[in-house]
Write a protein that holds these residues in place. Sequence first.
Motif, PDB file in Angstrom:
ATOM      1  N   ILE A   1      24.205  -3.620  48.310  1.00 37.59           N
ATOM      2  CA  ILE A   1      24.741  -2.350  47.818  1.00 37.59           C
ATOM      3  C   ILE A   1      23.606  -1.596  47.126  1.00 37.59           C
ATOM      4  O   ILE A   1      23.022  -2.110  46.180  1.00 37.59           O
ATOM      5  N   THR A   2      23.309  -0.415  47.648  1.00 38.66           N
ATOM      6  CA  THR A   2      22.239   0.386  47.047  1.00 38.66           C
ATOM      7  C   THR A   2      22.660   1.843  46.955  1.00 38.66           C
ATOM      8  O   THR A   2      23.452   2.335  47.758  1.00 38.66           O
ATOM      9  N   PHE A   3      22.117   2.504  45.956  1.00 37.11           N
ATOM     10  CA  PHE A   3      22.278   3.943  45.780  1.00 37.11           C
ATOM     11  C   PHE A   3      20.922   4.572  46.036  1.00 37.11           C
ATOM     12  O   PHE A   3      19.899   4.039  45.614  1.00 37.11           O
ATOM     13  N   ASN A   4      20.892   5.700  46.739  1.00 33.65           N
ATOM     14  CA  ASN A   4      19.619   6.365  46.999  1.00 33.65           C
ATOM     15  C   ASN A   4      19.546   7.702  46.267  1.00 33.65           C
ATOM     16  O   ASN A   4      20.504   8.152  45.651  1.00 33.65           O
ATOM     17  N   GLU A   5      18.384   8.343  46.357  1.00 33.51           N
ATOM     18  CA  GLU A   5      18.144   9.596  45.649  1.00 33.51           C
ATOM     19  C   GLU A   5      18.919  10.772  46.240  1.00 33.51           C
ATOM     20  O   GLU A   5      18.993  11.840  45.650  1.00 33.51           O
TER      21      GLU A   5
ATOM     22  N   SER B   1      29.044 -10.927  41.572  1.00 37.57           N
ATOM     23  CA  SER B   1      27.932 -11.727  41.059  1.00 37.57           C
ATOM     24  C   SER B   1      26.733 -11.598  41.978  1.00 37.57           C
ATOM     25  O   SER B   1      26.870 -11.466  43.193  1.00 37.57           O
ATOM     26  N   ASP B   2      25.566 -11.613  41.383  1.00 36.27           N
ATOM     27  CA  ASP B   2      24.304 -11.616  42.123  1.00 36.27           C
ATOM     28  C   ASP B   2      24.247 -10.565  43.222  1.00 36.27           C
ATOM     29  O   ASP B   2      23.873 -10.850  44.362  1.00 36.27           O
ATOM     30  N   GLY B   3      24.658  -9.342  42.923  1.00 34.84           N
ATOM     31  CA  GLY B   3      24.566  -8.258  43.892  1.00 34.84           C
ATOM     32  C   GLY B   3      25.612  -8.307  44.991  1.00 34.84           C
ATOM     33  O   GLY B   3      25.501  -7.608  45.986  1.00 34.84           O
TER      34      GLY B   3
END
Length: 123
Positions: free
Chosen positions: A91-95, A16-18
């Motif tokens: 949690i992030t995804f990059n290029e 939830s919520d990231g």
Amino acid sequence: MKLNNVFFEIVAKESSDGELRCKVRFNPEHYIYQAHFPGNPVTPGVCLVQTATEILSQEYGKTFQLRLLKNIKFKMIVKPGDEPSFVFTKITFNEENQLSANVSIEDEQSQYVKMSLLCDITD
């Protein structure tokens, strides 16, 4: 070496919520505990990092390989039979086809470990 369903199992999961929160149970009968350390078993730090990576792989249906581990702080020992939660934030995804996340391993009373990791997506 994959540890999921052999060394650990996910017993509860919520998102939830990231934030992703997975409660895990470590298998106290696993041979890792016989060697680390006999008579006073402790979950190896490398196994905690691998567990975090495998949880993310399962959650996103991708294979991740750890590229970078930063700011890792071991605050308390994780023993066999403990059922800590792995809490993933930011949690992030990059290029560059990578995932980054902050991870806290904790229970209701204490924080065992905190770290930031960067993983390559290999598939």
